[in-house]
Design a protein around this motif. Structure first.
Motif, PDB file in Angstrom:
ATOM      1  N   VAL A  96       0.835  -1.201   0.000  1.00 40.08           N
ATOM      2  CA  VAL A  96       0.000   0.000   0.000  1.00 40.08           C
ATOM      3  C   VAL A  96       0.869   1.251   0.000  1.00 40.08           C
ATOM      4  N   LEU A  97       1.891   1.262   0.847  1.00 42.82           N
ATOM      5  CA  LEU A  97       2.707   2.452   1.004  1.00 42.82           C
ATOM      6  C   LEU A  97       3.611   2.687  -0.201  1.00 42.82           C
ATOM      7  N   LEU A  98       4.058   1.626  -0.858  1.00 45.54           N
ATOM      8  CA  LEU A  98       4.900   1.801  -2.041  1.00 45.54           C
ATOM      9  C   LEU A  98       4.105   2.432  -3.182  1.00 45.54           C
ATOM     10  N   PHE A  99       2.921   1.914  -3.450  1.00 45.15           N
ATOM     11  CA  PHE A  99       2.092   2.494  -4.503  1.00 45.15           C
ATOM     12  C   PHE A  99       1.621   3.891  -4.108  1.00 45.15           C
ATOM     13  N   ASP A 100       1.391   4.086  -2.822  1.00 42.24           N
ATOM     14  CA  ASP A 100       1.021   5.407  -2.349  1.00 42.24           C
ATOM     15  C   ASP A 100       2.164   6.402  -2.568  1.00 42.24           C
ATOM     16  N   ALA A 101       3.393   5.973  -2.353  1.00 42.00           N
ATOM     17  CA  ALA A 101       4.550   6.850  -2.567  1.00 42.00           C
ATOM     18  C   ALA A 101       4.673   7.247  -4.027  1.00 42.00           C
ATOM     19  N   ALA A 102       4.412   6.297  -4.923  1.00 37.34           N
ATOM     20  CA  ALA A 102       4.467   6.614  -6.352  1.00 37.34           C
ATOM     21  C   ALA A 102       3.381   7.617  -6.726  1.00 37.34           C
ATOM     22  N   GLY A 103       2.163   7.389  -6.239  1.00 40.44           N
ATOM     23  CA  GLY A 103       1.087   8.329  -6.523  1.00 40.44           C
ATOM     24  C   GLY A 103       1.333   9.692  -5.911  1.00 40.44           C
ATOM     25  N   LEU A 104       1.894   9.700  -4.713  1.00 39.57           N
ATOM     26  CA  LEU A 104       2.214  10.961  -4.046  1.00 39.57           C
ATOM     27  C   LEU A 104       3.177  11.790  -4.891  1.00 39.57           C
ATOM     28  N   GLY A 105       4.223  11.143  -5.392  1.00 41.55           N
ATOM     29  CA  GLY A 105       5.202  11.860  -6.195  1.00 41.55           C
ATOM     30  C   GLY A 105       4.621  12.404  -7.486  1.00 41.55           C
ATOM     31  N   VAL A 106       3.860  11.575  -8.181  1.00 40.21           N
ATOM     32  CA  VAL A 106       3.286  11.995  -9.460  1.00 40.21           C
ATOM     33  C   VAL A 106       2.287  13.127  -9.272  1.00 40.21           C
ATOM     34  N   PHE A 107       1.380  12.984  -8.306  1.00 39.10           N
ATOM     35  CA  PHE A 107       0.340  14.001  -8.140  1.00 39.10           C
ATOM     36  C   PHE A 107       0.895  15.313  -7.593  1.00 39.10           C
ATOM     37  N   ALA A 153       4.081  11.235  12.286  1.00 36.52           N
ATOM     38  CA  ALA A 153       5.413  11.832  12.286  1.00 36.52           C
ATOM     39  C   ALA A 153       6.260  11.378  11.097  1.00 36.52           C
ATOM     40  N   GLU A 154       5.669  10.610  10.173  1.00 33.00           N
ATOM     41  CA  GLU A 154       6.440  10.089   9.054  1.00 33.00           C
ATOM     42  C   GLU A 154       6.750  11.194   8.032  1.00 33.00           C
ATOM     43  N   ILE A 155       7.796  10.941   7.234  1.00 35.50           N
ATOM     44  CA  ILE A 155       8.129  11.836   6.120  1.00 35.50           C
ATOM     45  C   ILE A 155       7.119  11.571   5.011  1.00 35.50           C
ATOM     46  N   TYR A 156       6.179  12.474   4.813  1.00 32.77           N
ATOM     47  CA  TYR A 156       5.127  12.264   3.812  1.00 32.77           C
ATOM     48  C   TYR A 156       4.831  13.567   3.072  1.00 32.77           C
ATOM     49  N   LEU A 191      12.353  10.063  -1.468  1.00 36.05           N
ATOM     50  CA  LEU A 191      12.327  10.456  -0.055  1.00 36.05           C
ATOM     51  C   LEU A 191      11.306   9.642   0.733  1.00 36.05           C
ATOM     52  N   ARG A 192      10.147   9.411   0.138  1.00 38.87           N
ATOM     53  CA  ARG A 192       9.096   8.670   0.836  1.00 38.87           C
ATOM     54  C   ARG A 192       9.501   7.210   1.046  1.00 38.87           C
ATOM     55  N   THR A 193      10.052   6.580   0.027  1.00 43.12           N
ATOM     56  CA  THR A 193      10.452   5.176   0.168  1.00 43.12           C
ATOM     57  C   THR A 193      11.639   5.037   1.117  1.00 43.12           C
ATOM     58  N   MET A 194      12.565   5.977   1.072  1.00 46.89           N
ATOM     59  CA  MET A 194      13.682   5.931   2.015  1.00 46.89           C
ATOM     60  C   MET A 194      13.182   6.093   3.447  1.00 46.89           C
ATOM     61  N   LEU A 196      10.362   5.073   4.519  1.00 52.88           N
ATOM     62  CA  LEU A 196       9.752   3.797   4.888  1.00 52.88           C
ATOM     63  C   LEU A 196      10.797   2.777   5.326  1.00 52.88           C
ATOM     64  N   TYR A 197      11.845   2.641   4.532  1.00 49.92           N
ATOM     65  CA  TYR A 197      12.819   1.580   4.782  1.00 49.92           C
ATOM     66  C   TYR A 197      13.890   1.978   5.799  1.00 49.92           C
ATOM     67  N   ARG A 198      14.146   3.288   5.926  1.00 47.16           N
ATOM     68  CA  ARG A 198      15.136   3.758   6.895  1.00 47.16           C
ATOM     69  C   ARG A 198      14.477   4.273   8.184  1.00 47.16           C
ATOM     70  N   HIS A 199      13.137   4.251   8.200  1.00 51.81           N
ATOM     71  CA  HIS A 199      12.381   4.701   9.375  1.00 51.81           C
ATOM     72  C   HIS A 199      12.671   6.158   9.724  1.00 51.81           C
ATOM     73  N   TRP A 200      12.764   6.987   8.684  1.00 45.21           N
ATOM     74  CA  TRP A 200      12.898   8.429   8.917  1.00 45.21           C
ATOM     75  C   TRP A 200      11.571   8.979   9.394  1.00 45.21           C
ATOM     76  N   SER A 201      11.621   9.950  10.251  1.00 44.99           N
ATOM     77  CA  SER A 201      10.393  10.564  10.730  1.00 44.99           C
ATOM     78  C   SER A 201      10.659  11.993  11.177  1.00 44.99           C
ATOM     79  N   LEU A 202       9.621  12.777  11.255  1.00 45.34           N
ATOM     80  CA  LEU A 202       9.733  14.127  11.781  1.00 45.34           C
ATOM     81  C   LEU A 202       9.727  14.076  13.313  1.00 45.34           C
ATOM     82  N   PRO A 203      10.194  15.135  13.979  1.00 48.08           N
ATOM     83  CA  PRO A 203      10.207  15.126  15.455  1.00 48.08           C
ATOM     84  C   PRO A 203       8.794  15.011  16.025  1.00 48.08           C
TER      85      PRO A 203
END
Length: 206
Positions: A96-107, A153-156, A191-194, A196-203
């Motif tokens: 879900v999140l991978l396809f969401d990341a692709a749609g997020l970038g395109v839109f 708190a995720e990078i989105y 950025l979104r996929t990284m 997800l896999y690196r567990h980056w998040s905002l404070p």
């Protein structure tokens, strides 16, 4: 013919965004154990809601997703496809999140370009690009009973914003819209996929 080629490519990119967003919505419906109607509804809403809000705000009436039946038809097809073949997508990690990341970038990227084409300032074009990118996912999460990912708190939304800024930079440098759109979409997806896999998040608040 040659002058229409970039427009056709941008339209094709937008259709890709609709499809991948619809897949993310449909997969969320599968995970929430909805029936085929519920899965299709989530697919369509996820795919077109952000674009409809963007078009209404910039005065593109009727919105493109309503004026052109291809967008909704593609989203419905994606929903039906996922209903029958969701096990294929289950093989992916975070489908879900991978396809969401692709749609997020395109839109986010195409939304910024469209806002610029309607004469909005760079700042407001970026704002509408972010709205275009996050709107469908927010409604998808609410309808499936989850806290929208953009409010966590995720990078989105920040990833979408940086992609929009790259589109604006390309416009300021007078680069072809297709190139700046692809670059902005790619940056947001990366950025979104990284995240997800690196567990980056905002404070978070302590």
């Amino acid at each position: 013919m040659h002058t229409d080629a970039p427009v056709l490519f941008l339209h094709a990119i937008n259709l890709i965004g609709i499809f991948v967003f619809a897949v993310s919505g449909a997969m969320r419906g599968v995970r929430s154990q909805l029936d085929i109607f519920g899965i299709i509804v989530l697919a369509v809403v996820t795919a077109v809601f952000g674009g409809i809000v963007r078009d209404v705000l910039i005065g593109a009436i009727p919105p493109e997703s309503i004026a052109d039946w291809h967008s909704v038809a593609l989203a419905v097809f994606a929903g039906v496809f996922v209903f029958f073949f969701h096990r294929f997508f289950d093989r992916l990690q975070h489908p879900v999140l991978l396809f969401d990341a692709a749609g997020l970038g395109v839109f986010a990227a195409t939304g910024t370009q469209k806002a610029l084409a309607f004469g909005l300032s760079p700042f407001m074009a970026a704002v509408l690009g972010v709205i275009s990118g996050v709107g469908g996912g927010m409604v998808r999460d609410v309808l499936s009973g989850q806290v929208p990912v953009v409010l966590r708190a995720e990078i989105y939304a920040s990833a979408a914003a940086l992609g929009c800024v790259l589109v604006l930079a390309g416009d300021a440098l007078r680069l072809p819209p297709l190139e700046s759109t692809l670059a902005g979409a790619a940056l947001t997806f990366f950025l979104r996929t990284m995240a997800l896999y690196r567990h980056w998040s905002l404070p978070r608040a302590r």
